[in-house]
Design a protein around this motif. Structure first.
Motif, PDB file in Angstrom:
ATOM      1  N   VAL A  39      18.406  37.911  39.777  1.00  0.00           N
ATOM      2  CA  VAL A  39      19.341  37.344  38.806  1.00  0.00           C
ATOM      3  C   VAL A  39      18.647  37.271  37.458  1.00  0.00           C
ATOM      4  N   GLY A  41      18.853  35.136  33.897  1.00  0.00           N
ATOM      5  CA  GLY A  41      19.479  34.004  33.224  1.00  0.00           C
ATOM      6  C   GLY A  41      19.787  34.431  31.797  1.00  0.00           C
ATOM      7  N   HIS A  44      14.813  34.937  28.797  1.00  0.00           N
ATOM      8  CA  HIS A  44      13.774  34.451  27.886  1.00  0.00           C
ATOM      9  C   HIS A  44      12.376  34.451  28.505  1.00  0.00           C
ATOM     10  N   SER A  45      12.223  35.021  29.701  1.00  0.00           N
ATOM     11  CA  SER A  45      10.882  35.126  30.273  1.00  0.00           C
ATOM     12  C   SER A  45      10.186  36.367  29.732  1.00  0.00           C
ATOM     13  N   SER A 107      18.952  29.258  30.019  1.00  0.00           N
ATOM     14  CA  SER A 107      19.881  28.805  31.064  1.00  0.00           C
ATOM     15  C   SER A 107      19.210  27.771  31.963  1.00  0.00           C
ATOM     16  N   HIS A 117       9.292  23.308  30.831  1.00  0.00           N
ATOM     17  CA  HIS A 117       9.055  21.905  30.479  1.00  0.00           C
ATOM     18  C   HIS A 117       9.182  21.699  28.981  1.00  0.00           C
TER      19      HIS A 117
HETATM   20  C1  LIG Z   1      11.465  31.299  22.201  1.00  0.00           C
HETATM   21  C2  LIG Z   1      11.129  30.765  23.575  1.00  0.00           C
HETATM   22  C3  LIG Z   1      10.801  29.428  23.714  1.00  0.00           C
HETATM   23  C4  LIG Z   1      10.453  28.919  24.964  1.00  0.00           C
HETATM   24  N1  LIG Z   1      10.140  27.602  25.053  1.00  0.00           N
HETATM   25  C5  LIG Z   1       9.720  27.099  26.232  1.00  0.00           C
HETATM   26  C6  LIG Z   1       9.370  25.725  26.348  1.00  0.00           C
HETATM   27  O1  LIG Z   1       9.512  24.940  25.427  1.00  0.00           O
HETATM   28  N2  LIG Z   1       8.884  25.297  27.537  1.00  0.00           N
HETATM   29  C7  LIG Z   1       8.722  26.131  28.607  1.00  0.00           C
HETATM   30  O2  LIG Z   1       8.246  25.673  29.653  1.00  0.00           O
HETATM   31  N3  LIG Z   1       9.104  27.428  28.542  1.00  0.00           N
HETATM   32  C8  LIG Z   1       9.601  27.918  27.386  1.00  0.00           C
HETATM   33  N4  LIG Z   1       9.997  29.228  27.308  1.00  0.00           N
HETATM   34  C9  LIG Z   1      10.015  30.027  28.541  1.00  0.00           C
HETATM   35  C10 LIG Z   1      11.389  29.938  29.214  1.00  0.00           C
HETATM   36  O3  LIG Z   1      11.846  28.618  29.273  1.00  0.00           O
HETATM   37  C11 LIG Z   1      11.330  30.444  30.651  1.00  0.00           C
HETATM   38  O4  LIG Z   1      10.878  31.760  30.656  1.00  0.00           O
HETATM   39  C12 LIG Z   1      12.691  30.347  31.345  1.00  0.00           C
HETATM   40  O5  LIG Z   1      12.552  30.807  32.673  1.00  0.00           O
HETATM   41  C13 LIG Z   1      13.760  31.130  30.627  1.00  0.00           C
HETATM   42  O6  LIG Z   1      15.023  30.877  31.170  1.00  0.00           O
HETATM   43  P1  LIG Z   1      16.063  32.074  31.283  1.00  0.00           P
HETATM   44  O7  LIG Z   1      17.387  31.511  31.597  1.00  0.00           O
HETATM   45  O8  LIG Z   1      15.945  32.965  30.125  1.00  0.00           O
HETATM   46  O9  LIG Z   1      15.503  32.780  32.600  1.00  0.00           O
HETATM   47  P2  LIG Z   1      15.225  34.334  32.849  1.00  0.00           P
HETATM   48  O10 LIG Z   1      14.049  34.747  32.066  1.00  0.00           O
HETATM   49  O11 LIG Z   1      16.472  35.103  32.709  1.00  0.00           O
HETATM   50  O12 LIG Z   1      14.819  34.253  34.407  1.00  0.00           O
HETATM   51  C14 LIG Z   1      13.662  33.545  34.813  1.00  0.00           C
HETATM   52  C15 LIG Z   1      13.527  33.619  36.331  1.00  0.00           C
HETATM   53  O13 LIG Z   1      14.575  32.832  36.922  1.00  0.00           O
HETATM   54  C16 LIG Z   1      15.319  33.619  37.835  1.00  0.00           C
HETATM   55  N5  LIG Z   1      16.699  33.167  37.773  1.00  0.00           N
HETATM   56  C17 LIG Z   1      17.476  33.042  36.673  1.00  0.00           C
HETATM   57  N6  LIG Z   1      18.682  32.583  37.020  1.00  0.00           N
HETATM   58  C18 LIG Z   1      18.682  32.436  38.362  1.00  0.00           C
HETATM   59  C19 LIG Z   1      19.636  32.020  39.318  1.00  0.00           C
HETATM   60  N7  LIG Z   1      20.866  31.634  38.953  1.00  0.00           N
HETATM   61  N8  LIG Z   1      19.291  31.993  40.620  1.00  0.00           N
HETATM   62  C20 LIG Z   1      18.066  32.357  41.015  1.00  0.00           C
HETATM   63  N9  LIG Z   1      17.100  32.765  40.149  1.00  0.00           N
HETATM   64  C21 LIG Z   1      17.401  32.811  38.846  1.00  0.00           C
HETATM   65  C22 LIG Z   1      15.138  35.049  37.370  1.00  0.00           C
HETATM   66  O14 LIG Z   1      15.335  35.969  38.426  1.00  0.00           O
HETATM   67  C23 LIG Z   1      13.699  35.032  36.894  1.00  0.00           C
HETATM   68  O15 LIG Z   1      12.842  35.200  37.970  1.00  0.00           O
HETATM   69  C24 LIG Z   1      10.410  29.773  26.105  1.00  0.00           C
HETATM   70  C25 LIG Z   1      10.761  31.119  25.972  1.00  0.00           C
HETATM   71  C26 LIG Z   1      11.129  31.610  24.716  1.00  0.00           C
HETATM   72  C27 LIG Z   1      11.520  33.039  24.587  1.00  0.00           C
END
Ligand SMILES: Cc1cc2nc3c(=O)[nH]c(=O)nc-3n(C[C@H](O)[C@H](O)[C@H](O)COP(=O)(O)OP(=O)(O)OC[C@H]3O[C@@H](n4cnc5c(N)ncnc54)[C@H](O)[C@@H]3O)c2cc1C
Length: 413
Positions: A39, A41, A44-45, A107, A117
């Motif tokens: 999946v 989200g 942003h990883s 997300s 966090h």
């Molecule tokens: C500008 C920026 C600022 C950030 N700030 C912070 C911060 O302040 N603190 C911090 O800790 N991190 C921070 N991050 C990192 C970010 O919070 C993590 O990478 C987070 O996982 C991103 O969420 P996403 O929805 O984009 O997940 P994605 O990157 O889309 O997915 C992350 C993981 O979750 C899994 N996943 C997603 N949705 C589901 C679902 N519904 N069911 C099962 N698995 C799922 C995906 O398969 C993947 O393995 C930041 C990143 C950026 C780019």
């Protein structure tokens, strides 16, 4: 339509097919019929944890309502809900989340899956606020795991790395809404770091490794608390709004200079209204024991000359201990040492290796969603419930539908 690359653009998803199911039944059929599925989200990883060579699924089109339960003090949301949208909804109804990350665009399910966090010595990670999950397992079954009926399994299932199933709904703890003021202070000595980190509701310290002194402290404090004194911990007050990266415009940052405002417009560093479509950066982050802060900075000093040229900014935050099996803050109050690098993987990679070598004595736990290369055995050794997590993954995903290369390396079957 599901994105073909992550937000930073350093990962182009290798998926053969992209899907955006419009119903739970459609999602369950997709999972049951797939041999490899991940999946995405909001993407942003910064690594390939969310990638697959099979089916990549976005849940953005899955219908579902936000359900607030004032008696239980929880809110249940569709997995793809962005924190910023949820925050607005909660605030309008008199509620809040205890903490948020620096960016409100991520997300809920994606954030908690990687142990995302914010900062705050008494505040757990965003994952620590999860009271329950609904997920589609590897065989297409819909299961609910909650704190009341099975707290131990929930502790294993929240920071899931996407290895346990497709999370469709998440229940989070809520608190009454509250107001904060954000102050930026300049020029903190290392000797004052401990005092600074514990001095407000949420504190971020930014630095650039060009000098031993710490460049800025962002204090997010309760609106009713008195402002910092003029010479607070030997710092001076910023006289105009700042961006975490020195020299960039603060236009997209949440209000500073002590103006009171709601929690969700002060806890993130960036405004929800500003939507960055892509980022010219890479990120790495390591959680180490909170008590080791001074030693960790001293350990990195010998590689400061390597860090500085490829660094946009380094941020130090605190995270309270939690009980979640694969949470980087599991079982220990933590200092989170974060690096926003330039977007040049070839130049950044050797510096990441140097940082990891210097941090090794502190049993660092890398942020699961960022760039890291710590040896898998060293990562596993820091998690007491690591074997239990592998067993849970084998139970919920017996055929390995949710496996991906990065998982195979760090949490093999
Ligand atoms: C500008 C920026 C600022 C950030 N700030 C912070 C911060 O302040 N603190 C911090 O800790 N991190 C921070 N991050 C990192 C970010 O919070 C993590 O990478 C987070 O996982 C991103 O969420 P996403 O929805 O984009 O997940 P994605 O990157 O889309 O997915 C992350 C993981 O979750 C899994 N996943 C997603 N949705 C589901 C679902 N519904 N069911 C099962 N698995 C799922 C995906 O398969 C993947 O393995 C930041 C990143 C950026 C780019």
């Amino acid at each position: 339509m599901a994105p073909r690359r992550n937000w930073a653009g350093n990962v182009h998803y290798a998926a053969r097919r992209f899907h955006e199911p419009a119903s739970l039944d459609e999602l369950r059929r997709l999972v049951a019929d797939s041999d490899r599925l991940r999946v995405v989200g909001t993407g942003h990883s910064f690594n390939r944890l969310g990638d697959t060579t099979g089916d990549l699924v976005s849940l953005a089109a899955l219908p579902g309502a936000v359900e607030l339960d004032p008696d239980a003090a929880t809110v249940t949301v569709p997995a793809a809900t962005r924190y910023g949208d949820l925050a607005t909804h909660l605030h309008e109804r008199g509620y809040a989340l205890a903490n948020l990350a620096s960016l409100p665009h991520i997300s809920v399910a994606g954030a908690v899956a990687t142990g995302t966090h914010g900062s705050g010595e008494r505040l757990g990670s965003l994952a620590a606020a999860v009271a329950g999950l609904e997920l589609v397992t590897g065989e297409g079954d819909l299961v609910t795991i909650d704190r009341e009926s099975d707290p131990d399994t929930l502790s294993g299932a929240v920071v899931s790395l996407g290895a346990l199933g497709v999370v469709t709904r998440v229940t989070l703890d809520v608190v009454p809404t509250f107001a904060l003021r954000q102050y930026v202070r300049l020029g903190l000595s290392r000797a004052a770091l401990d005092a600074a980190l514990g001095s407000a509701y949420s504190v971020s310290v930014f630095t650039d490794w060009r000098t031993p002194a710490l460049r800025e402290v962002w204090l997010k404090q309760r609106a009713e608390d008195p402002p910092p004194e003029a010479d607070w911990l030997g710092t001076t007050a910023a006289d105009h709004p700042r961006h975490p990266v020195a020299g960039l415009s603060a236009e997209h940052c949440t209000p500073q200079l002590g103006a009171a405002g709601p929690w969700h417009e002060r806890l993130p560093h960036f405004r929800l209204g500003f939507t960055p479509s892509s980022g010219e950066e890479l990120q790495s982050e390591y959680l180490v024991p909170r008590t080791a802060a001074a030693d960790v900075l001293a350990a990195l000093d010998p590689v400061a000359h390597l860090i500085a040229p490829v660094l946009q900014v380094c941020e130090l935050r605190t995270v309270a201990a939690d009980r979640l099996w694969l949470s980087p803050s599991q079982g220990r109050d933590s200092l989170a040492v974060h690096f926003t690098w330039i977007a040049d993987a070839a130049r950044v990679r050797p510096v990441v290796a140097a940082v990891e070598e210097r941090l090794a004595p502190f049993a660092p736990r890398p942020h699961w969603g960022k760039v890291f290369d710590v040896p898998p055995a060293a990562v596993a050794a820091t998690y007491p419930r690591y074997a239990d997590f592998r067993a849970l993954a084998a139970r919920l995903d017996p055929a390995g539908v949710f496996r991906t290369d990065l998982l195979d390396r760090y949490v093999p079957r």
